[in-house]
Every structure is written in structure tokens, then in C-alpha cells.
Design a protein around this motif. Structure first.
Motif, PDB file in Angstrom:
ATOM      1  N   VAL A 255       0.493  -1.222  -0.274  1.00  0.00           N
ATOM      2  CA  VAL A 255      -0.620   0.272  -0.385  1.00  0.00           C
ATOM      3  C   VAL A 255       1.024   1.261   0.257  1.00  0.00           C
ATOM      4  CG1 VAL A 255      -0.708   0.418   2.131  1.00  0.00           C
ATOM      5  CG2 VAL A 255      -2.140   0.446   1.354  1.00  0.00           C
ATOM      6  N   SER A 256       2.438   1.040   0.360  1.00  0.00           N
ATOM      7  CA  SER A 256       3.044   2.132   0.061  1.00  0.00           C
ATOM      8  C   SER A 256       3.366   2.238  -1.121  1.00  0.00           C
ATOM      9  CB  SER A 256       4.568   2.262   1.153  1.00  0.00           C
ATOM     10  OG  SER A 256       4.848   0.930  -0.254  1.00  0.00           O
ATOM     11  N   MET A 257       2.940   1.590  -2.069  1.00  0.00           N
ATOM     12  CA  MET A 257       3.202   2.507  -3.382  1.00  0.00           C
ATOM     13  C   MET A 257       2.046   2.979  -3.870  1.00  0.00           C
ATOM     14  SD  MET A 257       5.596   1.416  -4.762  1.00  0.00           S
ATOM     15  CE  MET A 257       5.229   2.330  -5.807  1.00  0.00           C
ATOM     16  N   LEU A 258       0.675   3.598  -3.110  1.00  0.00           N
ATOM     17  CA  LEU A 258      -0.584   4.171  -2.925  1.00  0.00           C
ATOM     18  C   LEU A 258       0.366   5.783  -2.812  1.00  0.00           C
ATOM     19  CD1 LEU A 258      -3.224   2.877  -1.258  1.00  0.00           C
ATOM     20  CD2 LEU A 258      -3.246   3.846  -4.399  1.00  0.00           C
ATOM     21  N   PHE A 259       1.436   5.719  -2.165  1.00  0.00           N
ATOM     22  CA  PHE A 259       1.836   7.325  -1.476  1.00  0.00           C
ATOM     23  C   PHE A 259       3.230   7.771  -2.209  1.00  0.00           C
ATOM     24  CE2 PHE A 259       0.017   5.225   2.705  1.00  0.00           C
ATOM     25  CZ  PHE A 259      -0.799   5.883   2.294  1.00  0.00           C
ATOM     26  N   ALA A 260       3.775   6.006  -2.734  1.00  0.00           N
ATOM     27  CA  ALA A 260       5.047   6.614  -3.406  1.00  0.00           C
ATOM     28  C   ALA A 260       4.846   6.686  -4.630  1.00  0.00           C
ATOM     29  CB  ALA A 260       6.053   5.422  -3.711  1.00  0.00           C
ATOM     30  N   ALA A 261       3.671   6.660  -5.523  1.00  0.00           N
ATOM     31  CA  ALA A 261       3.365   7.168  -6.839  1.00  0.00           C
ATOM     32  C   ALA A 261       2.706   8.395  -6.884  1.00  0.00           C
ATOM     33  CB  ALA A 261       2.048   5.874  -7.189  1.00  0.00           C
ATOM     34  N   LEU A 262       1.891   8.970  -6.113  1.00  0.00           N
ATOM     35  CA  LEU A 262       1.827   9.894  -5.931  1.00  0.00           C
ATOM     36  C   LEU A 262       2.390  11.070  -5.324  1.00  0.00           C
ATOM     37  CD1 LEU A 262      -1.580   9.776  -4.021  1.00  0.00           C
ATOM     38  CD2 LEU A 262      -1.217   9.557  -6.029  1.00  0.00           C
ATOM     39  N   LEU A 263       3.118  10.537  -4.557  1.00  0.00           N
ATOM     40  CA  LEU A 263       4.789  11.899  -3.647  1.00  0.00           C
ATOM     41  C   LEU A 263       5.676  12.206  -5.006  1.00  0.00           C
ATOM     42  CD1 LEU A 263       3.529  10.849  -0.365  1.00  0.00           C
ATOM     43  CD2 LEU A 263       3.556  12.351  -1.434  1.00  0.00           C
ATOM     44  N   GLY A 264       6.217  10.352  -4.699  1.00  0.00           N
ATOM     45  CA  GLY A 264       7.006  10.510  -5.962  1.00  0.00           C
ATOM     46  C   GLY A 264       7.525  10.660  -6.832  1.00  0.00           C
ATOM     47  N   GLY A 265       6.125  10.639  -7.842  1.00  0.00           N
ATOM     48  CA  GLY A 265       6.066  12.049  -9.151  1.00  0.00           C
ATOM     49  C   GLY A 265       6.318  12.982  -8.916  1.00  0.00           C
ATOM     50  N   HIS A 266       4.951  13.953  -7.657  1.00  0.00           N
ATOM     51  CA  HIS A 266       5.198  14.776  -7.541  1.00  0.00           C
ATOM     52  C   HIS A 266       6.841  15.730  -6.498  1.00  0.00           C
ATOM     53  CE1 HIS A 266       3.401  19.076  -6.810  1.00  0.00           C
ATOM     54  NE2 HIS A 266       4.001  19.090  -5.702  1.00  0.00           N
ATOM     55  N   LEU A 267       7.093  15.249  -5.757  1.00  0.00           N
ATOM     56  CA  LEU A 267       8.266  15.914  -5.432  1.00  0.00           C
ATOM     57  C   LEU A 267       9.447  15.711  -6.048  1.00  0.00           C
ATOM     58  CD1 LEU A 267       7.465  14.263  -2.013  1.00  0.00           C
ATOM     59  CD2 LEU A 267       6.953  16.790  -2.448  1.00  0.00           C
ATOM     60  N   LEU A 268       9.723  14.062  -6.918  1.00  0.00           N
ATOM     61  CA  LEU A 268      11.004  14.184  -7.841  1.00  0.00           C
ATOM     62  C   LEU A 268      11.099  14.529  -9.232  1.00  0.00           C
ATOM     63  CD1 LEU A 268      11.453  10.711  -5.941  1.00  0.00           C
ATOM     64  CD2 LEU A 268      12.828  12.762  -5.788  1.00  0.00           C
ATOM     65  N   GLY A 269       9.673  15.067  -9.395  1.00  0.00           N
ATOM     66  CA  GLY A 269       9.543  15.172 -11.031  1.00  0.00           C
ATOM     67  C   GLY A 269       9.855  14.379 -11.678  1.00  0.00           C
ATOM     68  N   GLU A 270       9.407  13.279 -11.478  1.00  0.00           N
ATOM     69  CA  GLU A 270       9.156  11.908 -12.076  1.00  0.00           C
ATOM     70  C   GLU A 270       8.650  11.993 -13.276  1.00  0.00           C
ATOM     71  OE1 GLU A 270      12.292   9.104  -9.611  1.00  0.00           O
ATOM     72  OE2 GLU A 270      10.429   8.430  -9.550  1.00  0.00           O
ATOM     73  N   LYS A 271       8.228  11.106 -14.407  1.00  0.00           N
ATOM     74  CA  LYS A 271       7.340  11.279 -15.431  1.00  0.00           C
ATOM     75  C   LYS A 271       6.439  10.234 -15.470  1.00  0.00           C
ATOM     76  CE  LYS A 271       9.817  13.828 -18.807  1.00  0.00           C
ATOM     77  NZ  LYS A 271      10.115  14.317 -19.880  1.00  0.00           N
ATOM     78  N   ASP A 272       5.629  10.028 -16.068  1.00  0.00           N
ATOM     79  CA  ASP A 272       4.530   8.981 -16.764  1.00  0.00           C
ATOM     80  C   ASP A 272       3.906   8.625 -14.994  1.00  0.00           C
ATOM     81  OD1 ASP A 272       5.917   8.554 -18.808  1.00  0.00           O
ATOM     82  OD2 ASP A 272       6.695   6.946 -18.310  1.00  0.00           O
ATOM     83  N   ARG A 273       2.576   9.647 -14.315  1.00  0.00           N
ATOM     84  CA  ARG A 273       2.460   9.721 -13.605  1.00  0.00           C
ATOM     85  C   ARG A 273       1.580   8.838 -13.990  1.00  0.00           C
ATOM     86  NH1 ARG A 273       3.120  15.213 -10.350  1.00  0.00           N
ATOM     87  NH2 ARG A 273       3.576  15.937 -11.890  1.00  0.00           N
ATOM     88  N   GLY A 274       0.149   8.409 -15.571  1.00  0.00           N
ATOM     89  CA  GLY A 274      -1.090   8.434 -14.625  1.00  0.00           C
ATOM     90  C   GLY A 274      -1.439   6.720 -14.948  1.00  0.00           C
ATOM     91  N   PRO A 275      -0.718   5.927 -15.750  1.00  0.00           N
ATOM     92  CA  PRO A 275       0.161   4.657 -15.593  1.00  0.00           C
ATOM     93  C   PRO A 275       0.112   4.256 -14.006  1.00  0.00           C
ATOM     94  CG  PRO A 275       0.739   5.473 -17.772  1.00  0.00           C
ATOM     95  CD  PRO A 275       1.234   6.351 -16.514  1.00  0.00           C
ATOM     96  N   ARG A 276       1.330   4.850 -13.260  1.00  0.00           N
ATOM     97  CA  ARG A 276       1.562   4.965 -12.204  1.00  0.00           C
ATOM     98  C   ARG A 276       0.552   4.427 -11.196  1.00  0.00           C
ATOM     99  NH1 ARG A 276       8.007   7.006 -13.017  1.00  0.00           N
ATOM    100  NH2 ARG A 276       8.577   5.703 -14.613  1.00  0.00           N
ATOM    101  N   ILE A 277      -0.159   5.929 -11.343  1.00  0.00           N
ATOM    102  CA  ILE A 277      -1.764   6.004  -9.819  1.00  0.00           C
ATOM    103  C   ILE A 277      -2.398   4.932 -10.506  1.00  0.00           C
ATOM    104  CG2 ILE A 277      -3.530   7.381  -9.963  1.00  0.00           C
ATOM    105  CD1 ILE A 277      -1.400   9.391 -10.283  1.00  0.00           C
ATOM    106  N   ALA A 278      -2.611   4.661 -12.884  1.00  0.00           N
ATOM    107  CA  ALA A 278      -3.753   3.444 -11.844  1.00  0.00           C
ATOM    108  C   ALA A 278      -3.613   2.476 -11.158  1.00  0.00           C
ATOM    109  CB  ALA A 278      -3.561   3.226 -13.674  1.00  0.00           C
ATOM    110  N   GLY A 279      -1.650   1.624 -11.926  1.00  0.00           N
ATOM    111  CA  GLY A 279      -1.187   0.779 -11.000  1.00  0.00           C
ATOM    112  C   GLY A 279      -1.734   0.604  -9.217  1.00  0.00           C
TER     113      GLY A 279
END
Length: 293
Positions: A255-279
């Protein structure tokens, strides 16, 4: 899975995602692992020594052997994880590590520790693992990227994520055995495991002291975050393991991935957040299935 165990795992997942982002930002190596171990030792000493005063006299060879095995596996995990963070994206390394880890540890729990799992629980495990790999890029991870440098970076992330997952599975099984079978205190498993880790890590702090001092000044903020909060997330998981099957708790940790997918992409500027949020949504459904199954 009891609701109390699920609540512990969800809280641990949020804390786990936060300190991993701090570790990624630090960009450290084995010396950063040593910094965090020193912080853990000092900050959590009152709790560790208070619990240890009551329970350590009853420990024998088995208990200390489990602590030693756990410490060595955690060292290897941290070193490989940080190296992966330096060479690849967190949103590739972290999901792959968190996906392969629970899959392997659940298989060990079911086939070697005799745990039972329902059909709904099995669907939950598959949902968690599938969501993790979707966050990491899914089938596209194996396809050629348009940018050769990005392709190499993704492949590097796959390699380090998989190796990290192997160490996650290993220490999860060892620590799960310690708290469920040997009935050791989760606090002591983590705290004294860290003290043993520090014995092996201290030489890295004694070599080239000017460089170590400079690195401490650069990384101390992140070392404090990881050293203070990472034990909290893991001890919560160990307490959950005392009342719920390892084959359920290990995947539910993702369940930590729920938070990492949202926080990681936003705070670290990494791309492709759409599929990661679906995951991440698929992971949430998997965790719910584990809770019900």
C-alpha cells in the motif's frame, strides 16, 4: 487479516514511502546507511534499552542468530537499494523491489511455513504485484525506448529493483519467523538488528574521515528522517505479523506504493504518473482483497 493489522500496515506504508523519498534525495551510498544506523541507535536507545532490559536475559543462540541474519540481509538491502536510486528512477526501482519482495515472501510462507490462503487472498496478492509492475512501466519496461540512455536507465532500475526485492523477501521471512515463531519483540528485532548492522558499517565511517564529515553535512537532514522514521514503519509491520499471516501482511505492505506513486512523481519530478496512479489503484484493490480474504 484483522482490521488492526491492516491499519498498522497502511500507516507503515505511508511512513515507508516518505522515508524512501528522503533516501532517494540523499543520493548516498553505504556511508549514508551508516549515518542512518547511528541516528537509529541514538534516537531509539531509550525504547530499545528499556524493552531489552526485560527480555534480553531470555535470549539464546537462536534469537541472536536471527538478529545477525536479519542485520546482514538489511545491510545488503540498503546498499543495493541506494545504489539503484543513484543509477535509476525511484518510480522504477521502488515498485519493482516492492513487487518482487512480497511475491517471493508469500510463496515461502505458503509453501514452506504452512500458511493457508483463500482464493480472494490469492487474487489480492496478484493484484498487488500486478499494480506494482504497472506503476514501474508494465510491459513497456521490456520494450526498446526511443532514448538509448533512458532505455539503459530503465534496465538498470529493473536489475536493482529485482535484487532489492530478493533481499526484502529474505529479511521479511527471517523477521517474520523471529516474531511469530521465536516470539521475539518486534522492537528488539529491529533495534538490536541495527546495532549489529552498525558493527559492520562502522569501518566505512573511519576511512577517509574528511570525506565522511563532508558527506554528513550534506546528507544529515535525510539521514535524520530515515534514521528516525524507518524503524517506526518496520516495527509496525512486525507487530502486524504477530496477529496476521505473513502471506497477507507482506503484499499488503505495498500500500506504500499508493503514496510513493503520488508523492514520488510530484516531489521528484518523475514522469508517466498516469499509469503509475492506475497501478496504485490496483494495489489498493489488492490490499482490500487481502483484508477481506
Amino acid at each position: 487479516m484483522p482490521l488492526s493489522a491492516l491499519a498498522l500496515v497502511v500507516l507503515a506504508g505511508f511512513i515507508h514511502a516518505c522515508w524512501n523519498i528522503a533516501a532517494k534525495k540523499a543520493g548516498g551510498d553505504v556511508r549514508f546507511v551508516a549515518f542512518t544506523s547511528v541516528v537509529m541507535m541514538v534516537f531509539w536507545a531509550p525504547v530499545g534499552l528499556w524493552v531489552g532490559w526485560q527480555q534480553l536475559p531470555a535470549w539464546g543462540l537462536r534469537e541472536w542468530g536471527l538478529v545477525l541474519a536479519s542485520a546482514l540481509l538489511h545491510i545488503a538491502y540498503f546498499i543495493v537499494l541506494l545504489r539503484g536510486y543513484r543509477k535509476a528512477d525511484l518510480t522504477v526501482v521502488y515498485p519493482l523491489a516492492r513487487g518482487t519482495g512480497p511475491l517471493l515472501s508469500s510463496m515461502v510462507a505458503i509453501f514452506f511455513l504452512g500458511e493457508q490462503i483463500s482464493a480472494l487472498g490469492l487474487i489480492g496478492i496478484l493484484g498487488v504485484v500486478g499494480g506494482v509492475f504497472l506503476i514501474a512501466g508494465g510491459p513497456g519496461l521490456w520494450q526498446a525506448a526511443h532514448d538509448p540512455q533512458q532505455q539503459a536507465r530503465v534496465r538498470t532500475g529493473i536489475f536493482y529493483g529485482g535484487i532489492t526485492g530478493l533481499f526484502i523477501a529474505s529479511y521479511t521471512v527471517v523477521d517474520g519467523y523471529a516474531v511469530k515463531v521465536a516470539l521475539m519483540s518486534p522492537i528488539l528485532v529491529d533495534y538490536f538488528g541495527n546495532l549489529v548492522r552498525l558493527v559492520f558499517l562502522t569501518p566505512t565511517l573511519l576511512r577517509n574521515r574528511p570525506t565522511v564529515c563532508a558527506l554528513w553535512l550534506q546528507q544529515r537532514r535525510y539521514a535524520l528522517i530515515v534514521g528516525i522514521f524507518s524503524p517506526v514503519s518496520y516495527v509496525l509491520v512486525l507487530y502486524a505479523l504477530q496477529v496476521a499471516p505473513l502471506s497477507h501482511v507482506a503484499p499488503a505492505r505495498e500500500v506504500s506504493m499508493l503514496f510513493a506513486a503520488l508523492l514520488g512523481g510530484h516531489l521528484l519530478g518523475e514522469k508517466d504518473r498516469g499509469p503509475r496512479i492506475a497501478g496504485a489503484a490496483l494495489i489498493a484493490a489488492g490490499v482490500m482483497a487481502l483484508g477481506l480474504g
